[in-house]
Design an enzyme around this catalytic site. Structure first.
Site, short mmCIF file in Angstrom:
data_model
loop_
_atom_site.label_atom_id
_atom_site.label_comp_id
_atom_site.label_asym_id
_atom_site.label_seq_id
_atom_site.Cartn_x
_atom_site.Cartn_y
_atom_site.Cartn_z
N CYS A 108 0.82 -1.20 0.00
CA CYS A 108 0.00 0.00 0.00
C CYS A 108 0.86 1.25 0.00
CB CYS A 108 -0.87 0.05 1.26
SG CYS A 108 -1.99 -1.34 1.41
N GLY A 152 -0.12 0.43 -5.17
CA GLY A 152 -1.42 -0.19 -5.03
C GLY A 152 -2.37 0.29 -6.09
N ASN A 168 -0.04 0.96 5.86
CA ASN A 168 0.75 0.12 4.95
C ASN A 168 1.52 -0.86 5.81
OD1 ASN A 168 3.85 0.65 3.14
ND2 ASN A 168 2.37 -0.97 2.87
N GLY A 169 1.41 -2.14 5.48
CA GLY A 169 2.12 -3.16 6.25
C GLY A 169 1.21 -4.31 6.57
N TYR A 178 12.45 -3.75 -5.85
CA TYR A 178 11.33 -3.71 -6.78
C TYR A 178 10.28 -2.65 -6.46
CZ TYR A 178 6.75 -5.03 -8.65
OH TYR A 178 5.52 -5.01 -9.24
P1 AMP Z 1 6.61 -13.90 -11.42
O1 AMP Z 1 7.94 -14.54 -11.18
O2 AMP Z 1 5.93 -14.36 -12.63
O3 AMP Z 1 5.71 -14.02 -10.21
O4 AMP Z 1 6.83 -12.36 -11.63
C1 AMP Z 1 8.02 -11.74 -11.42
C2 AMP Z 1 7.87 -10.32 -11.90
O5 AMP Z 1 6.90 -9.64 -11.12
C3 AMP Z 1 9.17 -9.54 -11.79
O6 AMP Z 1 9.41 -9.01 -13.08
C4 AMP Z 1 8.91 -8.43 -10.82
O7 AMP Z 1 9.27 -7.19 -11.37
C5 AMP Z 1 7.42 -8.44 -10.55
N1 AMP Z 1 7.14 -8.50 -9.10
C6 AMP Z 1 7.97 -8.79 -8.10
N2 AMP Z 1 7.33 -8.76 -6.91
C7 AMP Z 1 6.06 -8.44 -7.16
C8 AMP Z 1 4.92 -8.23 -6.34
N3 AMP Z 1 5.00 -8.37 -5.03
N4 AMP Z 1 3.75 -7.89 -6.95
C9 AMP Z 1 3.68 -7.77 -8.29
N5 AMP Z 1 4.74 -7.95 -9.12
C10 AMP Z 1 5.92 -8.28 -8.58
#
Ligand code: AMP
Length: 477
Positions: free
Chosen positions: A16, A43, A117-118, A259
């Site tokens: 969030c 979010g 957030n958390g 990320y």
């Molecule tokens: P996947 O391995 O298919 O689950 O997706 C990995 C990709 O999702 C990577 O390119 C990341 O940039 C992105 N990613 C990493 N963590 C998250 C997250 N918590 N929520 C959404 N996307 C994510």
């Protein structure tokens, strides 16, 4: 509102963004809107703003992007010098309207609104305690638990009440609170998630999850809310109270650097953009590759790919064009389109890939569904070799502190080792940055939570309480 809502449908983990504004000479809701807009990446499921004018607290919230939830007709009635805002991300199944924040409740001391957030790891115990004491709960969100605990706490002022209940909250809490005539902001003593405040240009203060959101609305003098610290803001007056001693070692989320945060964020006095370049550089030293071009998976991996290419002296170029507007959509793709998967979001630039040995840099592999499809796209564009490099270690453990990464069963690194993941996604080689090199790149020895990589959680986690899909029952320490 969904008719078939059940509490157990909901995943409590939430990513969030939060905002709080005290702007004696401006319309606080407008500032909150633009700051929340700058936190849209934290979010995309839902958004809300609550305002206070000295008497009442008014609220508008709903599902969708900030710009979809707030049309002028919804924002204009939100008048007053105080505001809090929230952007919410959740996975499918937990996207219930009841969980949309901020929460606003009536209390004996007047209206109280809260956004957070958390994630609490003792939420279930606290929820049961509230139920046993006769409270009714509308949602499965931790934030409602926080709001009701605060509403029922003893104390002469809201700051006293917050100081009383906050020590009972175990886990990640970056919190903003609005009452009829003030703003409070607080951060858990481990410091899991960021929370920063800054001075508004003419008068007043703003608090937000990231520095970029504060800069968007003209803030200067940005300072982190310390772990365990409470801010009380009334008009132009800001008071700071250390209500809980900071826990050592602290447990900042490394994944914010990797990320989650925008690259213009400053987190733990580090520029996230610079940190990502350093992660890429360290990755090149740990896992070099013989290649003709280094490409990022945009956008979060772009600085890392630049760093990786620089160290190896290999050209950096764009391999993908990302549709930045697709995000999360309420329009379900047809089955045919669904099969195209990530191709709906990424298209390749074959002129930069054809006949080349390609290094594809990504920030993380979580469930492992995206990478394989990206590798296929790069090969289809004519690459002769595809080497994948990842700027963090394999994610083998779920996050219980506010980043929704999925359960044990969903995490590919919980099931497969690196060689098997390499086979699974179809790369010629695969390299993950180690924990040691990752921390070296950040220039930090400790003070970070790396539980998603190591399984070593900074506080005990009651896994059985969090989702029925978890592999383990009971408490791990
Ligand atoms: P996947 O391995 O298919 O689950 O997706 C990995 C990709 O999702 C990577 O390119 C990341 O940039 C992105 N990613 C990493 N963590 C998250 C997250 N918590 N929520 C959404 N996307 C994510």
């Amino acid at each position: 509102m969904s008719d078939n809502f059940t509490l157990s449908d909901d995943r409590p983990s939430e990513e969030c963004g939060v905002v709080a504004i005290s702007a004696p000479d401006q319309v606080a809701s407008k500032l909150a809107f633009f700051a929340a807009y700058a936190l849209q990446h934290r979010g995309q499921e839902a958004a809300g703003i609550a305002v206070a004018d000295g008497r009442a607290v008014r609220l508008h919230k709903g599902q969708g992007l900030v710009s979809q939830v707030f049309k002028p007709s919804k924002l204009d009635p939100l008048v007053g010098p105080y505001a809090i805002a929230h952007t919410r991300y959740s996975t499918t199944g937990s996207n219930s309207e009841r969980n949309v924040q901020p929460y606003v409740v009536e209390t004996l001391e007047g209206p109280l609104g809260l956004a957070h957030n958390g994630n609490l790891v003792n939420a279930d115990d606290l929820r049961n305690e509230l139920l046993e004491n006769g409270a009714g709960l509308q949602s499965s969100s931790d934030s409602e638990v926080l709001a009701l605990m605060l509403a029922g706490a003893e104390g002469k002022s809201w700051e006293e009440r917050l100081a009383k209940v906050m020590p009972r909250w175990t886990g990640a809490v970056s919190l903003v609170v609005i009452t009829s005539n003030k703003i409070l902001a607080a951060r858990d003593p481990w410091g899991f998630r960021p929370l920063i405040y800054g001075k508004l240009p003419t008068a007043g203060w703003a608090v937000a999850s990231e520095t970029g959101a504060l800069e968007t609305i003209g803030c200067t003098d940005m300072t982190e809310v310390k772990p365990g610290e409470l801010l009380v803001i009334e008009g132009n007056d800001l008071r700071r109270h250390q209500i809980i001693e900071t826990k050592e070692p602290q447990a900042r989320c490394t994944f914010e650097h990797i990320y989650f945060a925008r690259p213009d964020a400053v987190w733990d006095d580090l520029s996230v953009h610079t940190a990502r370049q350093s992660l890429g550089e360290e990755l090149a030293r740990e896992h070099p590759a013989e290649a003709d071009v280094v490409i990022p998976v945009p956008d979060s991996s772009t600085p890392a790919a630049i760093g990786y290419a620089r160290v190896l002296g290999v050209p950096y170029n764009e391999g993908f064009v990302k549709n930045r507007y697709i995000g999360r959509t309420f329009i379900e793709p047809t089955d045919e389109l669904r099969k195209q998967g990530v191709a709906l979001k990424f298209n390749t630039l074959s002129e930069n890939l054809k006949g080349k040995r390609v290094v594809m840099v990504d920030d993380s592999i979580v469930r492992g569904t995206t990478s394989g499809q990206l590798v296929d796209l790069v090969r289809a564009a004519g690459a002769v070799e595809v080497h994948m490099r990842v700027t963090c270690p394999p994610i083998a453990h779920p996050c219980f502190f506010g980043v929704d990464m999925g359960s044990y069963e969903e995490l590919i690194a919980n099931k497969l080792g690196v060689p098997e993941i390499n086979d699974h996604i179809g790369t010629d080689s695969l390299g993950f940055l180690s924990v040691e090199r990752m921390m070296k790149a950040l220039g930090r020895d400790d003070g970070y939570c790396n539980a998603c990589f190591t399984g070593s959680y900074p506080v005990p986690v009651q896994l059985n309480l969090l989702t029925t899909k978890q592999r383990f029952d009971g408490v791990i320490e």
